[in-house]
Design an enzyme around this catalytic site. Sequence first.
Site, PDB file in Angstrom:
ATOM      1  N   SER A 175       0.849  -1.192   0.000  1.00  0.00           N
ATOM      2  CA  SER A 175       0.000   0.000   0.000  1.00  0.00           C
ATOM      3  C   SER A 175       0.880   1.235   0.000  1.00  0.00           C
ATOM      4  CB  SER A 175      -0.907   0.016   1.232  1.00  0.00           C
ATOM      5  OG  SER A 175      -1.520   1.281   1.399  1.00  0.00           O
ATOM      6  N   TYR A 188      -2.046  -0.921  10.566  1.00  0.00           N
ATOM      7  CA  TYR A 188      -1.933  -1.230   9.140  1.00  0.00           C
ATOM      8  C   TYR A 188      -0.712  -0.541   8.535  1.00  0.00           C
ATOM      9  CZ  TYR A 188      -3.400  -1.751   4.254  1.00  0.00           C
ATOM     10  OH  TYR A 188      -3.461  -2.056   2.911  1.00  0.00           O
TER      11      TYR A 188
END
EC number: 1.1.1.300
Length: 302
Positions: A175, A188
């Site tokens: 990401s 995350y």
Amino acid sequence: MVWKRLGALVVFPLQMIYLVVKAAVGLVLPAKLRDLSRENVLITGGGRGIGRQLAREFAERGARKIVLWGRTEKCLKETTEEIRQMGTECHYFICDVGNREEVYQTAKAVREKVGDITILVNNAAVVHGKSLMDSDDDALPKSQHINTLGQFWTTKAFLPRMLELQNGHIVCLNSVLALSAIPGAIDYCTSKASAFAFMESLTLGLLDCPGVSATTVLPFHTSTEMFQGMRVRFPNLFPPLKPETVARRTVEAVQLNQALLLLPWTMHALIILKSILPQAALEEIHKFSGTYTCINTFKGRT
């Protein structure tokens, strides 16, 4: 010895110029794509979202066999049936990549039933969408195990055979938050930054390993149920990526042997801005774009 070192100093910048020009030419001229007809592909988190789209894309591009790993059998079954209807051999295995022993046992079962895996796609991930103070201490290790350590274990399970065959590719669906974190998703962001460092080290470690490569994909916010509810201030200017787009570009990157892929291409500006702007300016960018509060409306799947 002195002349040899001076020669190396002269040759090195010429090498850099050659490689930059070569890369620039590659952006203009169409490159030959790798043939996937002999490749066995394993996708973690393959039952839904980007994982399902990756399975479709690999099947459409002629992969020989596709193996799906995940924790939800219903989703895995649906995706497997869809891929089989496309004419591609497909198998699924229930496996939690956050469980080391389960990874190694399932990897052994895959080799016995399907054969050698030549393309491993580490796609499985979880997000809790909490700040540090609001996060559950018991949930934090889960995200680290699945998002980061799971990649250690799956890679250790399949890489040795790839090295023996001199044929293999490790892919990490990461990401852009690995490069630029946001508040409210601290678990995350931390795990993705760790996974990015893992892949960077692995990619360099494979330089002297013929036939084996690695690709790291860093997409912007993608419109899957995992990040449902996440909002930025200017959605028309920064629209979420479609999972189909991420899958297509990822498989293309594998076929082109591309080490790093940022999606969309404008994310390259992020790296430049973080390198030259003061922290106060970066903070204002976060506030202006809405990334500072984008997780406040999060109600996605954990």
